[in-house]
Scaffold this active site. Structure first.
Site, PDB file in Angstrom:
ATOM      1  N   ASP A   1      -8.597  18.780 -14.713  1.00 45.67           N
ATOM      2  CA  ASP A   1      -8.824  17.392 -15.097  1.00 45.67           C
ATOM      3  C   ASP A   1      -8.428  17.292 -16.573  1.00 45.67           C
ATOM      4  O   ASP A   1      -9.121  17.807 -17.449  1.00 45.67           O
ATOM      5  CB  ASP A   1     -10.297  17.021 -14.878  1.00 45.67           C
ATOM      6  CG  ASP A   1     -10.590  15.558 -15.193  1.00 45.67           C
ATOM      7  OD1 ASP A   1      -9.841  14.953 -15.989  1.00 45.67           O
ATOM      8  OD2 ASP A   1     -11.592  15.028 -14.667  1.00 45.67           O
TER       9      ASP A   1
ATOM     10  N   ARG B   1       0.846  -1.210   0.000  1.00 43.58           N
ATOM     11  CA  ARG B   1       0.000   0.000   0.000  1.00 43.58           C
ATOM     12  C   ARG B   1       0.874   1.250   0.000  1.00 43.58           C
ATOM     13  O   ARG B   1       0.559   2.251  -0.653  1.00 43.58           O
ATOM     14  CB  ARG B   1      -0.967  -0.006   1.197  1.00 43.58           C
ATOM     15  CG  ARG B   1      -1.765   1.280   1.343  1.00 43.58           C
ATOM     16  CD  ARG B   1      -3.039   1.133   2.186  1.00 43.58           C
ATOM     17  NE  ARG B   1      -2.901   0.212   3.296  1.00 43.58           N
ATOM     18  CZ  ARG B   1      -2.210   0.439   4.426  1.00 43.58           C
ATOM     19  NH1 ARG B   1      -1.606   1.597   4.604  1.00 43.58           N
ATOM     20  NH2 ARG B   1      -2.137  -0.479   5.360  1.00 43.58           N
TER      21      ARG B   1
HETATM   22  C1  LIG Z   1     -14.047   8.849 -16.202  1.00 42.95           C
HETATM   23  C2  LIG Z   1     -13.688  10.211 -15.766  1.00 42.95           C
HETATM   24  C3  LIG Z   1     -13.400  10.486 -14.421  1.00 42.95           C
HETATM   25  C4  LIG Z   1     -13.519   9.439 -13.336  1.00 42.95           C
HETATM   26  O1  LIG Z   1     -12.532   8.467 -13.454  1.00 42.95           O
HETATM   27  P1  LIG Z   1     -12.735   6.928 -13.006  1.00 42.95           P
HETATM   28  O2  LIG Z   1     -11.460   6.296 -13.438  1.00 42.95           O
HETATM   29  O3  LIG Z   1     -13.955   6.407 -13.722  1.00 42.95           O
HETATM   30  O4  LIG Z   1     -12.930   6.935 -11.527  1.00 42.95           O
HETATM   31  C5  LIG Z   1     -13.015  11.781 -14.099  1.00 42.95           C
HETATM   32  N1  LIG Z   1     -12.932  12.751 -15.033  1.00 42.95           N
HETATM   33  C6  LIG Z   1     -13.219  12.517 -16.331  1.00 42.95           C
HETATM   34  C7  LIG Z   1     -13.112  13.642 -17.312  1.00 42.95           C
HETATM   35  C8  LIG Z   1     -13.611  11.254 -16.741  1.00 42.95           C
HETATM   36  O5  LIG Z   1     -13.910  11.043 -18.025  1.00 42.95           O
END
Ligand SMILES: *Cc1c(COP(=O)(O)O)cnc(C)c1O
Length: 387
Positions: free
Chosen positions: A181, A56
């Site tokens: 993001d 971990r």
């Molecule tokens: C899919 C997605 C997430 C979440 O990610 P997971 O791996 O499904 O937990 C976050 N941001 C964007 C833009 C995504 O497409």
């Protein structure tokens, strides 16, 4: 542990293949092994051979991925997690405390909004939804002294473009951090840290993994103190990526640059065909010159990516289209080599119904894959004919 592989004069494609991927020192294996071990021998109490003591806390395969991620985003620290949302959760809890506020874009992944509104909300963190393409609205919202601004660009599902550098300037003048993001663009096309963002997050499930065979997430950042706090949560809450998942992700990343180039070419070709189509009311793709964020996208990224959203006449038409394609598979997720179709209102964005992020029933989101572009165009046109 800093995970940045510092080779500034080397190109992105070279780094994607080599950063963190040195041949195995003991066997000479060119591909670093999948270290399926939960624990590590100690030569006397505390006598660690390679700095690892428990799975971990750390695993060499995970380190290989974290080095690759940090290097490609140009960050000092990369941390990988069991999913994109696990990464987001660790980052948000490292930065925010009950009573704090964050600003979040009005077009983000539905699961991110659910995490912010329902999980962090229950913990006492407040959020405010803002159109991040409107910098005067952002300026007004900054008067409330938010700790953090969460931007997704291109956004999901409308492919809106936020000016990362302008947002970072504004946020920093008010003492707020900027998180981007970067799942849709990937570091092959856009590197938010170089534009002034403080943190990049990823769902590596999508383009980085690239083959729809692994779920994962990542946080990449520069600040040592914040990295230490996120790393503490990674260890203390434990949402780490397993060694096989980390290995699959590193393998996917090696071909990221060529994949993103072709995803973009196929998506642009399809977008250009669809703007002409009588059954399509609107095409959202930042590579089209009349997209409102086109000029910013040209400035801050080297391509427009493989995601494309179309509007049809109404909800029933959109549903019928999504159920009529043959090559585009009806499924959640995106970013794999195979093309996917999604009806956001009832699938990826069902959880934001009744919130400020609600999306219209009449849109369909396409993840344009790497199949022959003629086949993709033919499949979409045949499905439109059935609508
Ligand atoms: C899919 C997605 C997430 C979440 O990610 P997971 O791996 O499904 O937990 C976050 N941001 C964007 C833009 C995504 O497409």
């Amino acid at each position: 542990m800093s995970h940045h592989d510092d080779r500034p004069d080397v190109g992105f494609e070279t780094l994607a293949i080599h950063a963190g991927q040195d041949p195995d020192a003991t066997t000479g294996a060119v591909i670093p092994p999948v270290h399926m071990s939960s624990t590590y021998v100690q030569d006397g109490i505390g006598g660690l051979r390679g700095g690892y003591e428990y799975g971990r806390a750390g695993n060499p395969t995970r380190t290989a991925l974290e080095t690759q991620l940090a290097t490609l985003e140009g960050g000092a620290h990369g941390l990988s997690f069991a999913s994109g949302l696990a990464a987001e959760d660790a980052l948000l809890r490292a930065v925010l405390k009950p009573g704090d506020e964050l600003l979040i874009g009005d077009d983000v992944y539905g699961g991110t909004y659910r995490l912010v509104s329902r999980v962090l909300g229950a913990w006492g963190v407040r959020h405010r939804v803002v159109d991040l393409t409107d910098l005067s609205a952002v300026r007004d919202a900054l008067d409330e002294r938010p700790k953090l601004i969460w931007a997704e660009t291109p956004s999901n599902p409308y492919l809106r473009i936020t000016d990362i550098a302008a947002l970072a300037d504004l946020a920093h003048a008010h003492g707020a951090l900027v998180v981007v993001d970067n799942t849709f663009a990937t570091p092959a096309l856009q590197r938010p840290l170089s534009l002034g963002a403080d943190v990049v997050v990823h769902s590596t499930t999508k383009y980085l993994g690239g083959h729809s065979d692994v779920v994962g997430g990542a946080v990449v950042l520069q600040d040592d103190g914040l990295a230490e706090q996120v790393k503490f949560l990674q260890f203390a809450a434990g949402a780490v990526s397993g060694p096989l998942d980390a290995w699959l992700t590193t393998r996917g990343i090696k071909t990221l640059a060529v994949r993103m180039q072709r995803h973009g070419e196929n998506a642009l070709a399809l977008a250009q065909r669809l703007v002409e189509h009588p059954a399509v009311t609107r095409v959202h793709y930042p590579g089209l010159p009349d997209h409102p964020g086109h000029e910013i996208a040209v400035r801050q990224s080297s391509g427009f990516g493989g995601m494309l959203t179309i509007e049809l006449a109404d909800g029933p038409a959109a549903r019928r289209f999504a159920e009529s394609t043959r090559l585009f598979t009806l499924a959640e997720s995106l970013g794999g080599v195979e093309s996917l179709v999604n009806h956001p209102a009832s699938m990826t964005h069902a959880s934001v119904r009744g919130t400020p992020l609600e999306v219209t029933e009449s849109i369909v989101r396409l993840s344009v894959g790497l199949e022959s572009v003629g086949d993709l165009v033919a499949d979409v046109e045949a499905a439109l004919a059935r609508v």
